[in-house]
Scaffold this active site. Structure first.
Site, mmCIF file in Angstrom:
data_model
loop_
_atom_site.group_PDB
_atom_site.id
_atom_site.type_symbol
_atom_site.label_atom_id
_atom_site.label_comp_id
_atom_site.label_asym_id
_atom_site.label_seq_id
_atom_site.Cartn_x
_atom_site.Cartn_y
_atom_site.Cartn_z
ATOM 1 C CD GLU A 53 -1.257 -2.320 2.155
ATOM 2 O OE1 GLU A 53 -0.040 -2.581 2.010
ATOM 3 O OE2 GLU A 53 -2.012 -2.961 2.896
ATOM 4 C CB CYS A 86 -1.069 -0.399 5.432
ATOM 5 S SG CYS A 86 0.589 -0.963 5.036
ATOM 6 C CB ALA A 156 8.807 -36.543 -9.407
ATOM 7 C CG ASP A 202 19.840 -38.883 -6.781
ATOM 8 O OD1 ASP A 202 20.194 -40.008 -7.167
ATOM 9 O OD2 ASP A 202 18.660 -38.576 -6.543
HETATM 10 N N1 LIG Z 1 11.158 -39.084 -7.262
HETATM 11 C C1 LIG Z 1 11.498 -38.141 -6.425
HETATM 12 O O1 LIG Z 1 10.775 -37.125 -6.282
HETATM 13 C C2 LIG Z 1 12.739 -38.305 -5.628
HETATM 14 C C3 LIG Z 1 13.184 -37.214 -4.849
HETATM 15 C C4 LIG Z 1 14.345 -37.387 -4.102
HETATM 16 C C5 LIG Z 1 15.029 -38.614 -4.146
HETATM 17 N N2 LIG Z 1 14.573 -39.622 -4.932
HETATM 18 C C6 LIG Z 1 15.293 -40.908 -4.979
HETATM 19 O O2 LIG Z 1 15.175 -41.527 -3.716
HETATM 20 C C7 LIG Z 1 16.343 -42.295 -3.451
HETATM 21 C C8 LIG Z 1 16.806 -42.039 -2.037
HETATM 22 O O3 LIG Z 1 15.703 -42.178 -1.158
HETATM 23 P P1 LIG Z 1 15.822 -42.911 0.224
HETATM 24 O O4 LIG Z 1 14.449 -43.114 0.713
HETATM 25 O O5 LIG Z 1 16.734 -44.064 0.076
HETATM 26 O O6 LIG Z 1 16.648 -41.867 1.080
HETATM 27 P P2 LIG Z 1 16.303 -40.451 1.745
HETATM 28 O O7 LIG Z 1 14.908 -40.389 2.192
HETATM 29 O O8 LIG Z 1 16.846 -39.367 0.893
HETATM 30 O O9 LIG Z 1 17.259 -40.522 3.005
HETATM 31 C C9 LIG Z 1 16.964 -41.437 4.020
HETATM 32 C C10 LIG Z 1 18.053 -41.398 5.065
HETATM 33 O O10 LIG Z 1 18.037 -40.126 5.715
HETATM 34 C C11 LIG Z 1 18.424 -40.286 7.066
HETATM 35 N N3 LIG Z 1 17.446 -39.612 7.936
HETATM 36 C C12 LIG Z 1 17.741 -38.715 8.904
HETATM 37 N N4 LIG Z 1 16.629 -38.276 9.485
HETATM 38 C C13 LIG Z 1 15.598 -38.892 8.885
HETATM 39 C C14 LIG Z 1 14.210 -38.845 9.060
HETATM 40 N N5 LIG Z 1 13.622 -37.998 9.928
HETATM 41 N N6 LIG Z 1 13.456 -39.653 8.296
HETATM 42 C C15 LIG Z 1 13.999 -40.462 7.384
HETATM 43 N N7 LIG Z 1 15.329 -40.549 7.163
HETATM 44 C C16 LIG Z 1 16.115 -39.767 7.913
HETATM 45 C C17 LIG Z 1 18.436 -41.777 7.314
HETATM 46 O O11 LIG Z 1 19.777 -42.162 7.378
HETATM 47 P P3 LIG Z 1 20.453 -42.290 8.786
HETATM 48 O O12 LIG Z 1 19.628 -43.241 9.567
HETATM 49 O O13 LIG Z 1 21.836 -42.738 8.467
HETATM 50 O O14 LIG Z 1 20.379 -40.902 9.346
HETATM 51 C C18 LIG Z 1 17.789 -42.402 6.124
HETATM 52 O O15 LIG Z 1 18.325 -43.649 5.780
HETATM 53 C C19 LIG Z 1 17.348 -41.930 -4.479
HETATM 54 O O16 LIG Z 1 17.442 -42.995 -5.390
HETATM 55 C C20 LIG Z 1 16.756 -40.719 -5.162
HETATM 56 O O17 LIG Z 1 17.101 -40.653 -6.534
HETATM 57 C C21 LIG Z 1 13.440 -39.491 -5.665
#
Ligand SMILES: NC(=O)c1ccc[n+]([C@@H]2O[C@H](COP(=O)([O-])OP(=O)(O)OC[C@H]3O[C@@H](n4cnc5c(N)ncnc54)[C@H](OP(=O)(O)O)[C@@H]3O)[C@@H](O)[C@H]2O)c1
Length: 365
Positions: A53, A86, A156, A202
């Site tokens: 404003e 405002c 996604a 990644d």
């Molecule tokens: N399609 C999509 O939109 C998309 C987006 C992103 C990634 N991706 C794909 O997903 C894959 C990775 O996914 P992911 O499920 O294996 O791994 P993530 O969710 O990225 O990471 C999981 C890790 O994070 C740590 N962590 C710490 N705090 C956490 C919490 N509050 N909740 C959950 N985890 C926690 C844990 O490891 P610690 O126990 O060691 O702490 C757990 O193993 C990759 O292949 C990637 O390309 C896809």
């Protein structure tokens, strides 16, 4: 002569100039109309800067003519913050009529600005394109009513809900238009978060990349980047082999959310490199997310865009921490065997077509 509705659509366009730059404040646009002509425009550009404003009144550069109307996307503030109320500025300028979009979402203030203006004898029309004006400020609306960041989950998937590409397949599930849209939302949110699994798999940049509309130039910047890694395993190796979020020119914007038992030496090496480490008792479950949200609040981080992976999103969902979802869906089917299947239920979903893909977004039910 433009209708109130058309003028509000134009004010909404002005408000969007503040996309990503007003946090934790709302985006707001305002116009001044004299005898059916728009004579001045303004928007809120930055936290601490003039409200829309006042920006419009300043842009006019003179006193509005008798009978002037102001059109504003959000109810004008009635209490003086850092920049003065405002409502006072509107009264002092002699504006005769005010057209308001959304009501102030703060329950302590809702309706007060309109009342103050009416009491001053100003003709007030409210609720014009109200839903659209309110929806624009989804982060602010949450922040101002809860004092905590809006945590939004983005995923996604294929049409049948699989988020993990099968080994050897293209890592991108959606097309270029949808991926550009993700960057647009990254720009709106002051922070992005991802899990240790995604960083290890990644090595994402987690920056915002887009093409400047005016110049056609490629642009990139960076907000706060959170990596949830309870053991600091993504930084366990020598720093030469670290993921880029710990080593690029924006590494000081990276915050690793670690658990109580994470290795002290790894923490020290990260800190020396400029990366911040937030130690929490736990990084998981309701307790972990509550601690994370209150730390964000202390730093005035009003929104966090959770970019996956599946494990982090599942925990944020089951703890009730993520309250808003962005679900991008590609047309192709994956069939079975692609890990967990996503089936989000969103209230009053907004659906947008992005090239061959679809975005559905809304609050989680
Ligand atoms: N399609 C999509 O939109 C998309 C987006 C992103 C990634 N991706 C794909 O997903 C894959 C990775 O996914 P992911 O499920 O294996 O791994 P993530 O969710 O990225 O990471 C999981 C890790 O994070 C740590 N962590 C710490 N705090 C956490 C919490 N509050 N909740 C959950 N985890 C926690 C844990 O490891 P610690 O126990 O060691 O702490 C757990 O193993 C990759 O292949 C990637 O390309 C896809």
């Amino acid at each position: 002569m433009d209708t109130d509705d058309e003028l509000m659509a134009r004010a909404l366009g002005l408000a969007r100039h503040g996309w990503g730059t007003t946090n934790p404040n709302p985006m707001v646009g305002a116009l001044i109309v004299e005898a059916g002509e728009v004579v001045a425009e303004g928007w809120h550009a930055k936290d601490g800067g003039p409200h829309a404003e006042r920006a419009a009144l300043t842009a006019l550069g003179r006193r509005p003519r008798p009978g002037a109307t102001m059109v504003v996307t959000l109810e004008p503030c009635s209490t003086a913050g850092r920049t003065g109320a405002c409502c006072d500025a509107i009264k002092a300028a002699g504006i005769a009529r005010v057209v308001i979009g959304a009501t102030d979402p703060n329950p302590a203030h809702a309706g007060r600005g309109a009342r103050v203006l009416r009491e001053a004898g100003i003709d007030v029309t409210d609720g014009v394109r109200a839903a659209e004006c309110a929806e624009l400020n989804l982060i602010f609306n949450h922040w101002i009513t809860t004092g905590r960041p809006l945590i939004a989950a983005k995923i996604a998937t294929t049409r049948d809900g699989f988020s993990r590409p099968a080994p050897g397949e293209d890592r991108w599930i959606t097309g270029g238009v949808a991926r550009a849209d993700v960057h647009r939302w990254r720009r709106l949110f002051p922070a992005i978060a991802t899990g240790a699994g995604t960083v290890a798999a990644d090595d994402p940049a987690l920056t915002r990349r887009w093409t400047d509309e005016a110049t056609g130039e490629a642009r990139e910047d960076c907000g706060v980047r959170f990596v949830f890694d309870s053991q600091l395993r993504t930084a366990a190796g020598p720093s030469e082999g670290w993921p880029r979020v710990y080593a690029d020119r924006w590494c000081e914007r990276t915050v690793v959310v670690a658990g109580a038992a994470a290795d002290l030496d790894t923490e020290r090496r990260l800190t020396e490199a400029g990366v911040r480490v937030w130690r929490q008792e736990t990084t998981r479950g309701a307790r972990g997310w509550a601690e994370f949200a209150s730390r964000c609040a202390a730093e005035r981080i009003s929104g966090v865009y959770l970019e996956g992976g599946a494990e982090l999103l599942a925990d944020a969902r089951s703890a009730g921490a993520a309250t808003y979802g962005f679900w991008y869906r590609a047309p192709r089917e994956a069939g079975a065997g692609w890990g967990g299947r996503v089936d989000w239920r969103l209230a009053e979903p907004v659906e947008e077509r992005l090239g061959d893909d679809t975005l559905t977004r809304g609050k989680f039910l």
